[in-house]
Design an enzyme around this catalytic site. Structure first.
Site, PDB file in Angstrom:
ATOM      1  N   SER A 313      61.304  44.289 162.647  1.00  0.00           N
ATOM      2  CA  SER A 313      60.305  43.293 163.005  1.00  0.00           C
ATOM      3  C   SER A 313      59.244  43.109 161.933  1.00  0.00           C
ATOM      4  CB  SER A 313      59.672  43.672 164.343  1.00  0.00           C
ATOM      5  OG  SER A 313      60.651  43.841 165.321  1.00  0.00           O
ATOM      6  N   ASP A 324      61.484  38.751 148.526  1.00  0.00           N
ATOM      7  CA  ASP A 324      61.743  37.353 148.171  1.00  0.00           C
ATOM      8  C   ASP A 324      60.803  36.863 147.076  1.00  0.00           C
ATOM      9  OD1 ASP A 324      63.711  37.322 150.057  1.00  0.00           O
ATOM     10  OD2 ASP A 324      62.866  35.715 151.280  1.00  0.00           O
ATOM     11  N   LYS A 338      65.589  42.215 163.415  1.00  0.00           N
ATOM     12  CA  LYS A 338      64.933  41.557 164.552  1.00  0.00           C
ATOM     13  C   LYS A 338      64.036  40.451 164.009  1.00  0.00           C
ATOM     14  CE  LYS A 338      61.987  42.164 168.592  1.00  0.00           C
ATOM     15  NZ  LYS A 338      60.806  41.392 168.168  1.00  0.00           N
TER      16      LYS A 338
END
Length: 426
Positions: A313, A324, A338
């Protein structure tokens, strides 16, 4: 969306800290239900009808559900109404949208910078097998000291099989007064065994930070156990203190971190990122909210992040944002997977519920739900390593910890060649 009402944790009510989004009845005519068990059923139906992420309600006719559970049924007691609510929510087939009775809801509101009573495990549910699994044991808890590990399957609680059992029921069986005992049946691979745990008051501090002396000099080691209301302030303090000691770089340990508050993860991401997208959320109407870093980074020194199957999460939002944006290198194993956001609501009788309201995506637009995030350097701990680190938790985050040792190696490479990954700049 209320800042502290958005929850990303896989944590069951054993040890969760969330702030509450208040809920008001939308229709004045519902006032007739006040002081009636039916009121809670109707409140839950309304919240799902208004906010649930899937507008098809898992291909269920939600208005027909209202007729079945609200209009055509009476309830003699709160317990009967609670059973109906859980039956109703089960139709959504979403383990993260869940109802909590007043006791469970109160437990969920515990400020985790203080104390809670329990055995110290975060529970999740394997969506494929519907088995209860340990997302992670809480550091220094009875479960951790007894050797309970992330990904262990809980097959029984106090002699009762967990087959078909939801998380709320499991939590109610595991919880109890400090000093009392409960036996968990654990399945680990092909091995099955019982663990007797003594419930205790557990102090949870979300950040553990130390400067490690390594072959490449001083390294700032920061372990974040949970994204609660205090995590961001504790993280800021840790980074600043270690910066004052002129560390070469940082290793951020998110292993076995089950998540927590969405905005807590965003605030922490801003401490590492200078100007970049952190995460995007999309609700059932397709409306998107994008959280960004805003020139408030505390350091641009090299960063390596440790992750594993218990990193879930909010941990995945933070590690995904850093990966990223090429700010950090990830080391470890695939994360939990999740990619859903919950909002927590208080109900009129003191009970509460968490409802999935959105999906989230990493800056590159990746939906990690079910799939998780793959580290840049995959390194699985051997069974012997896991048992050794579980048996002596002081070794975690030292050179005796193979994943930490790999992180030091990777950090050294970044120190020698700091071109990438680096803080994203305008």
């Amino acid at each position: 969306m209320a800042k502290r009402g958005l929850v990303l944790s896989t944590t069951a009510a054993l040890a969760a800290a969330v702030a509450v989004v208040g809920f008001q009845l939308a229709n004045p005519s519902i006032a007739a239900f006040r002081d009636s068990p039916k009121e809670v059923v109707d409140e839950v139906w309304q919240i799902i009808n208004r906010d649930y992420v899937d507008g098809t309600f898992n291909k269920v006719d939600w208005r027909q559900v209202r007729k079945q559970f609200v209009e055509n049924r009476d309830y003699a007691s709160k317990a009967e109404a609670y059973r109906a609510v859980r039956e109703m929510l089960k139709l959504l087939d979403d383990p993260y949208t869940r109802f909590m009775d007043p006791e469970q809801f109160k437990s969920m509101q515990i400020d985790t910078s203080g104390e809670l009573t329990g055995v110290g495990i975060q529970l999740g549910m394997d969506e494929a097998t519907k088995q209860l699994i340990v997302v992670s044991p809480i550091e220094d808890s009875p479960a951790a000291k007894a050797g309970v590990m992330s990904k262990d399957i809980v097959v029984s609680i106090a002699g009762q099989s967990t087959e078909g059992m939801d998380i709320n029921k499991a939590v109610s069986l595991i919880r109890g007064p400090a000093g009392s005992k409960v036996t968990l049946g654990i399945k680990r691979g092909e091995r099955q065994f019982d663990v007797e745990l003594q419930r205790a008051k557990i102090e949870i501090h979300p950040v553990v930070a130390e400067v490690r002396d390594t072959p490449i000099g001083k390294v700032g080691y920061i372990r974040l156990r949970q994204f609660n209301a205090n995590a961001a302030s504790d993280m800021r303090k840790a980074i600043q203190q270690q910066a004052n000691q002129s560390v070469t770089g940082y290793i951020l340990d998110l292993r076995s971190n089950p998540g927590g508050l969405l905005y807590s993860s965003a605030e922490i991401a801003r401490m590492w990122l200078d100007n970049a997208t952190i995460v995007s959320t999309i609700d059932r109407k397709g409306e998107s909210e994008r959280l960004t870093a805003n020139h408030q980074s505390l350091t641009d020194k090299p960063l390596v992040v440790l992750v594993d199957g218990g990193s879930a999460s909010a941990s995945e939002i933070l590690s995904g944002a850093l990966q990223d944006n090429k700010r950090a290198v990830l080391v470890g194993t695939q994360t939990f997977g999740k990619g859903l956001v919950q909002s927590v609501h208080s109900l009129s009788d003191g009970s509460g519920m968490a409802v999935t309201i959105a999906k989230y995506y990493t800056p590159n637009g990746t939906d990690i739900n079910h799939s998780g995030i793959k580290p840049d350097y995959v390194l699985e701990l051997s069974k012997a390593d896991r048992e050794r680190l579980s048996g002596d938790r002081e070794l975690i985050g030292t050179l005796s910890d193979p994943q930490f040792a790999k992180a030091v190696e990777v950090l050294n490479a970044k120190v020698q060649n700091p071109q990438t990954p680096s803080a994203s700049r305008p």
